[in-house]
Design an enzyme around this catalytic site. Structure first.
Site, mmCIF file in Angstrom:
data_model
loop_
_atom_site.group_PDB
_atom_site.id
_atom_site.type_symbol
_atom_site.label_atom_id
_atom_site.label_comp_id
_atom_site.label_asym_id
_atom_site.label_seq_id
_atom_site.Cartn_x
_atom_site.Cartn_y
_atom_site.Cartn_z
ATOM 1 N N ASP A 123 0.796 -1.233 0.000
ATOM 2 C CA ASP A 123 0.000 0.000 0.000
ATOM 3 C C ASP A 123 0.831 1.286 0.000
ATOM 4 O OD1 ASP A 123 -1.933 -1.928 0.249
ATOM 5 O OD2 ASP A 123 -2.728 -1.226 2.170
ATOM 6 N N LYS A 143 -6.845 -4.845 -2.956
ATOM 7 C CA LYS A 143 -7.577 -5.363 -1.806
ATOM 8 C C LYS A 143 -8.513 -4.291 -1.257
ATOM 9 C CE LYS A 143 -3.742 -4.340 1.388
ATOM 10 N NZ LYS A 143 -4.418 -3.398 2.266
ATOM 11 N N CYS A 186 -1.614 -2.581 7.930
ATOM 12 C CA CYS A 186 -1.590 -3.497 6.788
ATOM 13 C C CYS A 186 -0.272 -4.250 6.643
ATOM 14 C CB CYS A 186 -1.908 -2.727 5.510
ATOM 15 S SG CYS A 186 -3.583 -2.026 5.520
#
Length: 213
Positions: A15, A115, A164
């Site tokens: 990310d 995601k 994450c």
């Protein structure tokens, strides 16, 4: 980290997107500081397999505080019987903030895994959704993709270190991989998250990896 990385080791870059940078919708502490190092690492082509995960939410996602009238960002609620932190709207599909960071040469990535696209379920980890029917955590397919390529070890970096990135490293271990977290190539939402992150990593035997190891 030595110049020769085993072909059985994959790099997972989590990310690294503008919305998680200073000035972004959900800024991580010093999030932009990791961009040059990750770019250099990918350009060195040390890893046969590189996975980039990309938060990719539809508008009105259930994890957004804006989807729950009367709530505020960072408030915790119960969603589908599970605890859920509510976030500012971020990484909305097709917006500039959701793009993979343009300061990184992503050509070394042989898999880009989006995601968080289920409008009702958040997804921190690259390996599993946060929850699903009857408390299960549906798999993304990443573990199988890695196994079919002979991967045994993973190194994880990116944003955010205490959310994450941590969940991805933890789920890698649960899936049977040996995992390490590249500490200097990750940043937390806030520095207050670092001590709990170190404790969680130690509890699962996840190494704090460094580029000069």
């Amino acid at each position: 980290m030595s110049s020769a990385i085993s072909e059985r080791t994959a790099l997972i870059v989590v990310d690294v997107q503008p919305d998680f940078m200073p000035g972004g919708a959900l800024a991580c502490h010093e999030g932009d500081a990791i961009v040059p190092g990750i770019d250099r690492l990918l350009r060195m082509r040390r890893f046969r397999h590189v996975v980039a995960t990309q938060d990719w939410h539809p508008p009105g996602h259930a994890s957004f505080a804006s989807a729950h009238p009367g709530t505020q960002p960072f408030q915790q609620i119960t969603l589908h019987g599970q605890p859920q932190t509510l976030w500012p709207d971020h990484c909305v599909q097709g917006t500039p903030g959701a793009a993979l960071h343009p300061g990184i040469d992503w050509s070394a990535a042989d898999l880009i895994l989006r995601k968080g696209s289920d409008p009702q379920v958040d997804s921190y980890s690259g390996f599993r959704e946060n929850h699903g029917p009857r408390g299960t955590r549906p798999a993304t397919g990443l573990a199988g993709w890695l196994r079919e390529r002979g991967v045994e070890d993973v190194l994880v970096c990116g944003l955010a270190r205490n959310v994450c990135v941590l969940w991805t490293a933890q789920d890698a271990v649960v899936a049977g991989f040996k995992a390490g977290l590249l500490w200097e190539l990750s940043r937390p939402v806030t520095p207050a998250g670092d001590d709990p992150t170190r404790a969680a990593l130690a509890a699962q035997g996840i190494a704090l990896a460094r580029l000069d190891d």
